[in-house]
Design a protein around this motif. Structure first.
Motif, PDB file in Angstrom:
ATOM      1  N   GLN A 154       8.968   3.737   7.189  1.00 37.41           N
ATOM      2  CA  GLN A 154       8.469   5.427   5.827  1.00 37.41           C
ATOM      3  C   GLN A 154       9.139   3.682   4.709  1.00 37.41           C
ATOM      4  O   GLN A 154      10.159   3.384   4.420  1.00 37.41           O
ATOM      5  CB  GLN A 154       9.251   6.233   5.227  1.00 37.41           C
ATOM      6  N   LEU A 155       8.045   3.728   3.712  1.00 37.26           N
ATOM      7  CA  LEU A 155       8.163   2.475   2.748  1.00 37.26           C
ATOM      8  C   LEU A 155       7.976   3.201   1.370  1.00 37.26           C
ATOM      9  O   LEU A 155       6.902   4.305   0.865  1.00 37.26           O
ATOM     10  CB  LEU A 155       7.013   1.243   3.216  1.00 37.26           C
ATOM     11  N   VAL A 156       8.672   3.044   0.126  1.00 39.88           N
ATOM     12  CA  VAL A 156       8.541   3.475  -1.026  1.00 39.88           C
ATOM     13  C   VAL A 156       7.754   1.814  -1.755  1.00 39.88           C
ATOM     14  O   VAL A 156       9.083   1.011  -2.143  1.00 39.88           O
ATOM     15  CB  VAL A 156       9.697   4.178  -1.379  1.00 39.88           C
ATOM     16  N   GLU A 157       7.565   1.176  -2.927  1.00 38.68           N
ATOM     17  CA  GLU A 157       6.748   0.942  -3.458  1.00 38.68           C
ATOM     18  C   GLU A 157       7.187   1.150  -5.249  1.00 38.68           C
ATOM     19  O   GLU A 157       7.810   2.146  -5.119  1.00 38.68           O
ATOM     20  CB  GLU A 157       5.485   0.643  -3.957  1.00 38.68           C
ATOM     21  N   SER A 158       8.547   0.427  -5.466  1.00 36.07           N
ATOM     22  CA  SER A 158       8.741   0.796  -7.114  1.00 36.07           C
ATOM     23  C   SER A 158       8.380  -0.787  -8.181  1.00 36.07           C
ATOM     24  O   SER A 158       8.227  -1.803  -7.300  1.00 36.07           O
ATOM     25  CB  SER A 158      10.179   1.012  -7.068  1.00 36.07           C
ATOM     26  N   GLY A 159       8.315  -0.969  -9.171  1.00 35.14           N
ATOM     27  CA  GLY A 159       8.193  -2.459  -9.657  1.00 35.14           C
ATOM     28  C   GLY A 159       6.930  -2.294 -10.818  1.00 35.14           C
ATOM     29  O   GLY A 159       7.010  -3.069 -11.202  1.00 35.14           O
ATOM     30  N   GLY A 160       6.107  -1.510 -10.305  1.00 36.39           N
ATOM     31  CA  GLY A 160       4.786  -2.110 -10.718  1.00 36.39           C
ATOM     32  C   GLY A 160       5.099  -1.151 -12.221  1.00 36.39           C
ATOM     33  O   GLY A 160       5.725  -1.051 -12.614  1.00 36.39           O
ATOM     34  N   GLY A 161       4.479  -2.016 -13.281  1.00 39.68           N
ATOM     35  CA  GLY A 161       4.158  -1.353 -14.481  1.00 39.68           C
ATOM     36  C   GLY A 161       2.947  -1.958 -15.455  1.00 39.68           C
ATOM     37  O   GLY A 161       1.875  -2.701 -14.702  1.00 39.68           O
ATOM     38  N   LEU A 162       2.920  -1.525 -16.442  1.00 35.16           N
ATOM     39  CA  LEU A 162       2.007  -2.129 -17.276  1.00 35.16           C
ATOM     40  C   LEU A 162       2.497  -3.571 -18.112  1.00 35.16           C
ATOM     41  O   LEU A 162       4.134  -3.618 -18.134  1.00 35.16           O
ATOM     42  CB  LEU A 162       1.753  -1.832 -18.769  1.00 35.16           C
ATOM     43  N   VAL A 163       1.792  -5.532 -17.461  1.00 34.37           N
ATOM     44  CA  VAL A 163       2.177  -6.204 -18.846  1.00 34.37           C
ATOM     45  C   VAL A 163       0.650  -7.234 -19.018  1.00 34.37           C
ATOM     46  O   VAL A 163       0.037  -6.914 -18.681  1.00 34.37           O
ATOM     47  CB  VAL A 163       3.172  -7.041 -17.389  1.00 34.37           C
TER      48      VAL A 163
END
Length: 120
Positions: free
Chosen positions: A3-12
């Motif tokens: 199982q994989l969980v991504e994080s760290g995205g956003g607006l830049v």
């Protein structure tokens, strides 16, 4: 099963940086190749970068020199450091686990994705 969980995205803003993380569960992480793919609105999912279980890396041309993929097997986490971001990098970024390479069919497990938006 992985199982994989991504994080760290956003607006830049253009020229800025982001670091994406992908936390994996499952006993096979350390022996799996990991990849990052992205999908922009109206476009097909495309390969960004991959790293083998031993640390060998592979990048698409647009990511070479700007993005760095790495992994920490003890933390069961793979990272994508993205520098000098451009508006065309805007997409949903997906983490994947599998046998490696640049083709999505080589990856059996996928995360839900994290949105990256780069403003001009």
């Amino acid at each position: 099963q992985v199982q994989l969980v991504e994080s760290g995205g956003g607006l830049v803003q253009a020229g800025g940086s982001l670091r994406l993380s992908c936390a994996a569960s499952g006993r096979t992480f350390s022996s799996s190749a990991m990849g990052w793919f992205r999908q922009a609105p109206g476009k097909e999912r495309e390969f960004v970068a991959a790293i083998s279980w031993s640390g060998s890396t592979l990048y698409t041309d647009s990511a070479t020199g700007r993005f760095t993929i790495s992994r920490d097997n003890a933390k069961r986490t793979v990272y994508l450091q993205m520098n000098s971001l451009k508006p065309e990098d805007t997409a949903v970024y997906y983490c994947a686990a599998g046998s490696g390479g640049r083709y999505s069919r080589s990856y059996a497990y996928w995360g839900q994705g994290t949105q990256v938006t780069v403003s001009s």
